[in-house]
Design an enzyme around this catalytic site. Structure first.
Site, PDB file in Angstrom:
ATOM      1  N   LEU A  99       0.842  -1.206   0.000  1.00  0.00           N
ATOM      2  CA  LEU A  99       0.000   0.000   0.000  1.00  0.00           C
ATOM      3  C   LEU A  99       0.873   1.251   0.000  1.00  0.00           C
ATOM      4  O   LEU A  99       0.477   2.286  -0.535  1.00  0.00           O
ATOM      5  CB  LEU A  99      -0.947  -0.002   1.202  1.00  0.00           C
ATOM      6  CG  LEU A  99      -1.898  -1.203   1.282  1.00  0.00           C
ATOM      7  CD1 LEU A  99      -2.923  -1.007   2.412  1.00  0.00           C
ATOM      8  CD2 LEU A  99      -2.614  -1.457  -0.038  1.00  0.00           C
ATOM      9  N   TYR A 124      -1.096 -10.055  15.744  1.00  0.00           N
ATOM     10  CA  TYR A 124      -1.127  -8.919  14.816  1.00  0.00           C
ATOM     11  C   TYR A 124      -2.349  -8.035  15.106  1.00  0.00           C
ATOM     12  O   TYR A 124      -2.223  -6.806  15.233  1.00  0.00           O
ATOM     13  CB  TYR A 124      -1.154  -9.470  13.382  1.00  0.00           C
ATOM     14  CG  TYR A 124      -1.523  -8.469  12.322  1.00  0.00           C
ATOM     15  CD1 TYR A 124      -0.678  -7.419  12.000  1.00  0.00           C
ATOM     16  CD2 TYR A 124      -2.732  -8.585  11.621  1.00  0.00           C
ATOM     17  CE1 TYR A 124      -1.020  -6.501  11.001  1.00  0.00           C
ATOM     18  CE2 TYR A 124      -3.078  -7.684  10.629  1.00  0.00           C
ATOM     19  CZ  TYR A 124      -2.229  -6.640  10.325  1.00  0.00           C
ATOM     20  OH  TYR A 124      -2.568  -5.738   9.354  1.00  0.00           O
TER      21      TYR A 124
HETATM   22  P1  NAI Z   1       3.314  -4.496   3.716  1.00  0.00           P
HETATM   23  O1  NAI Z   1       3.801  -5.597   4.588  1.00  0.00           O
HETATM   24  O2  NAI Z   1       3.454  -4.655   2.245  1.00  0.00           O
HETATM   25  O3  NAI Z   1       4.030  -3.123   4.140  1.00  0.00           O
HETATM   26  C1  NAI Z   1       4.445  -2.847   5.451  1.00  0.00           C
HETATM   27  C2  NAI Z   1       5.784  -2.146   5.366  1.00  0.00           C
HETATM   28  O4  NAI Z   1       6.236  -1.900   6.706  1.00  0.00           O
HETATM   29  C3  NAI Z   1       6.862  -2.970   4.672  1.00  0.00           C
HETATM   30  O5  NAI Z   1       7.438  -2.251   3.588  1.00  0.00           O
HETATM   31  C4  NAI Z   1       7.888  -3.245   5.751  1.00  0.00           C
HETATM   32  O6  NAI Z   1       9.235  -3.271   5.278  1.00  0.00           O
HETATM   33  C5  NAI Z   1       7.632  -2.106   6.714  1.00  0.00           C
HETATM   34  N1  NAI Z   1       8.096  -2.450   8.071  1.00  0.00           N
HETATM   35  C6  NAI Z   1       7.953  -3.636   8.717  1.00  0.00           C
HETATM   36  N2  NAI Z   1       8.571  -3.595   9.907  1.00  0.00           N
HETATM   37  C7  NAI Z   1       9.111  -2.367  10.021  1.00  0.00           C
HETATM   38  C8  NAI Z   1       9.882  -1.730  11.011  1.00  0.00           C
HETATM   39  N3  NAI Z   1      10.245  -2.357  12.154  1.00  0.00           N
HETATM   40  N4  NAI Z   1      10.281  -0.468  10.801  1.00  0.00           N
HETATM   41  C9  NAI Z   1       9.957   0.182   9.653  1.00  0.00           C
HETATM   42  N5  NAI Z   1       9.226  -0.359   8.665  1.00  0.00           N
HETATM   43  C10 NAI Z   1       8.808  -1.634   8.848  1.00  0.00           C
HETATM   44  O7  NAI Z   1       1.787  -4.236   4.113  1.00  0.00           O
HETATM   45  P2  NAI Z   1       0.657  -3.467   3.284  1.00  0.00           P
HETATM   46  O8  NAI Z   1      -0.248  -4.452   2.708  1.00  0.00           O
HETATM   47  O9  NAI Z   1       1.266  -2.429   2.447  1.00  0.00           O
HETATM   48  O10 NAI Z   1      -0.140  -2.767   4.483  1.00  0.00           O
HETATM   49  C11 NAI Z   1       0.183  -1.462   4.928  1.00  0.00           C
HETATM   50  C12 NAI Z   1      -0.426  -1.259   6.309  1.00  0.00           C
HETATM   51  O11 NAI Z   1      -1.837  -1.443   6.234  1.00  0.00           O
HETATM   52  C13 NAI Z   1       0.105  -2.242   7.341  1.00  0.00           C
HETATM   53  O12 NAI Z   1       0.211  -1.559   8.579  1.00  0.00           O
HETATM   54  C14 NAI Z   1      -0.995  -3.280   7.430  1.00  0.00           C
HETATM   55  O13 NAI Z   1      -1.018  -3.878   8.706  1.00  0.00           O
HETATM   56  C15 NAI Z   1      -2.236  -2.446   7.149  1.00  0.00           C
HETATM   57  N6  NAI Z   1      -3.309  -3.228   6.567  1.00  0.00           N
HETATM   58  C16 NAI Z   1      -3.210  -3.658   5.255  1.00  0.00           C
HETATM   59  C17 NAI Z   1      -4.234  -4.380   4.698  1.00  0.00           C
HETATM   60  C18 NAI Z   1      -4.217  -4.808   3.270  1.00  0.00           C
HETATM   61  O14 NAI Z   1      -5.188  -5.421   2.835  1.00  0.00           O
HETATM   62  N7  NAI Z   1      -3.165  -4.538   2.490  1.00  0.00           N
HETATM   63  C19 NAI Z   1      -5.431  -4.743   5.482  1.00  0.00           C
HETATM   64  C20 NAI Z   1      -5.411  -4.222   6.844  1.00  0.00           C
HETATM   65  C21 NAI Z   1      -4.397  -3.505   7.335  1.00  0.00           C
HETATM   66  C1  15L Z   2      -4.563  -7.430   6.911  1.00  0.00           C
HETATM   67  O1  15L Z   2      -4.572  -6.794   7.965  1.00  0.00           O
HETATM   68  C2  15L Z   2      -3.287  -7.723   6.210  1.00  0.00           C
HETATM   69  O2  15L Z   2      -2.349  -6.702   6.352  1.00  0.00           O
HETATM   70  C3  15L Z   2      -3.483  -8.034   4.732  1.00  0.00           C
HETATM   71  O3  15L Z   2      -2.297  -8.645   4.234  1.00  0.00           O
HETATM   72  C4  15L Z   2      -4.690  -8.956   4.513  1.00  0.00           C
HETATM   73  O4  15L Z   2      -4.436 -10.197   5.068  1.00  0.00           O
HETATM   74  C5  15L Z   2      -5.922  -8.322   5.119  1.00  0.00           C
HETATM   75  O5  15L Z   2      -5.717  -7.964   6.474  1.00  0.00           O
HETATM   76  C6  15L Z   2      -7.166  -9.221   5.065  1.00  0.00           C
HETATM   77  O6  15L Z   2      -7.774  -9.450   6.101  1.00  0.00           O
HETATM   78  O7  15L Z   2      -7.506  -9.667   3.964  1.00  0.00           O
END
Ligand code: NAI
Ligand code: 15L
Length: 278
Positions: free
Chosen positions: A28, A149
């Site tokens: 994202l 998580y």
């Molecule tokens: P992602 O895993 O692709 O991105 C998370 C980023 O955080 C990664 O680039 C990673 O290197 C960085 N990261 C991890 N540990 C770290 C640390 N200690 N210090 C600095 N950076 C660190 O996840 P995505 O899909 O981009 O999600 C973005 C956010 O949205 C996350 O917080 C995730 O929990 C939340 N989220 C995403 C969903 C989805 O469907 N993509 C659904 C619900 C929540």
């Molecule tokens: C999340 O919170 C995760 O970051 C994402 O990778 C998906 O698993 C999403 O929820 C989901 O529930 O589909």
């Protein structure tokens, strides 16, 4: 990408000078790195991983969210924060703790010290993952996290509530459903959040005045929903996308077994991830 409908980036009330985007190397983060460009003079990008080459309007700072001094430096001079960084799936608690729990604390402490007044926090549907599928819940229901998580995101929601009540730092907590290019399974037909709608949600959360502490579910205008955003109506989030375009492909796949609990709870397979404890 053109600015989204009814939100003009030329409007100074929808623009800031320096915007910090954490987790900018992630899925994202890469989407929002492009799409938030019209809304800030300078995008400060951060991640624990490499951020690649920067454009003229970008600053890149590699930083571990668990490093309090590093996070202090990261937050210096920013007007608002979109906090995506951290572990984004179910993992053992000792991996979640530094990135998501210590990390979100470091971020809010830095925001307090630096006088940042608005944060958009990427929470998750996994804060409420143990509600049954089919039950409609609003944003006031008790949390029912479905793993470590989800517990870390619940901590972030509570922490941000405290930083609003004590210090007046406004936060919008986005309980994102499933934000991917496509809905990949039957659950995601309900939880899917398209990238246009994600962008609209983040922009509204950044710039609508007086949000206080708001929790909102992040899902597109899908045919079915489990989530009631009426208590977040002041955000003006009006999703325009729908997962219907993926239905035929998804429904051509075999359904989950009748006794698979991934099909019973809103968090899907997260409710059975692990166990990571002995
Ligand atoms: P992602 O895993 O692709 O991105 C998370 C980023 O955080 C990664 O680039 C990673 O290197 C960085 N990261 C991890 N540990 C770290 C640390 N200690 N210090 C600095 N950076 C660190 O996840 P995505 O899909 O981009 O999600 C973005 C956010 O949205 C996350 O917080 C995730 O929990 C939340 N989220 C995403 C969903 C989805 O469907 N993509 C659904 C619900 C929540
Ligand atoms: C999340 O919170 C995760 O970051 C994402 O990778 C998906 O698993 C999403 O929820 C989901 O529930 O589909």
């Amino acid at each position: 990408m053109a600015p989204i409908a009814n939100i003009s980036s030329n409007d100074s009330s929808r623009h800031c000078h320096r915007l910090l985007l954490t987790g900018a190397s992630g899925n994202l983060g890469r989407v929002l790195r492009e799409r938030l460009r019209p809304y800030a003079d300078i995008l400060r990008l951060s991640d624990i991983n490499d951020l690649g080459p920067t454009a003229a309007h970008e600053e890149a700072i590699v930083c571990d969210l668990a490093d309090a001094d590093g996070v202090d430096r990261l937050v210096q001079g920013v007007d608002a924060i979109v906090h995506l960084g951290g572990v984004s799936v179910e993992r053992p608690f000792d991996e979640i703790l530094p990135a998501n729990i210590q990390g979100v604390y470091n971020l809010y402490e830095a925001a307090r010290k630096q006088g940042v007044k608005r944060v958009v926090f990427a929470s998750s549907n996994h804060t409420i993952g143990f509600y049954p599928q089919g039950q409609t819940i609003d944003t006031d229901v008790p949390l029912r996290p479905d793993g470590y998580y989800g517990i870390s995101k619940a901590f972030g929601e509570n922490l941000s509530r405290f930083y609003f009540d004590r210090y007046g730092i406004e936060t919008v907590c986005l309980r994102i459903g499933s934000s991917f290019p496509e809905a990949r399974d039957r659950r995601m037909l309900i939880t899917w959040l398209g990238y246009d709608d994600l962008t609209q949600l983040v922009v509204q959360s950044l710039f609508v005045p007086n949000v206080g502490h708001t929790i909102v579910y992040g899902a597109s205008a899908n045919r079915e929903s489990w989530w009631d955003n009426s208590r977040a109506a002041h955000l003006g989030f009006d999703p325009q996308e729908s997962s219907e375009q993926f239905r035929a492909k998804v429904e051509s796949q075999p359904p989950l077994a009748a006794d698979d609990i991934a099909g019973k709870f809103q968090g899907g397979a997260f409710v059975k991830a692990g166990p990571f404890t002995s």
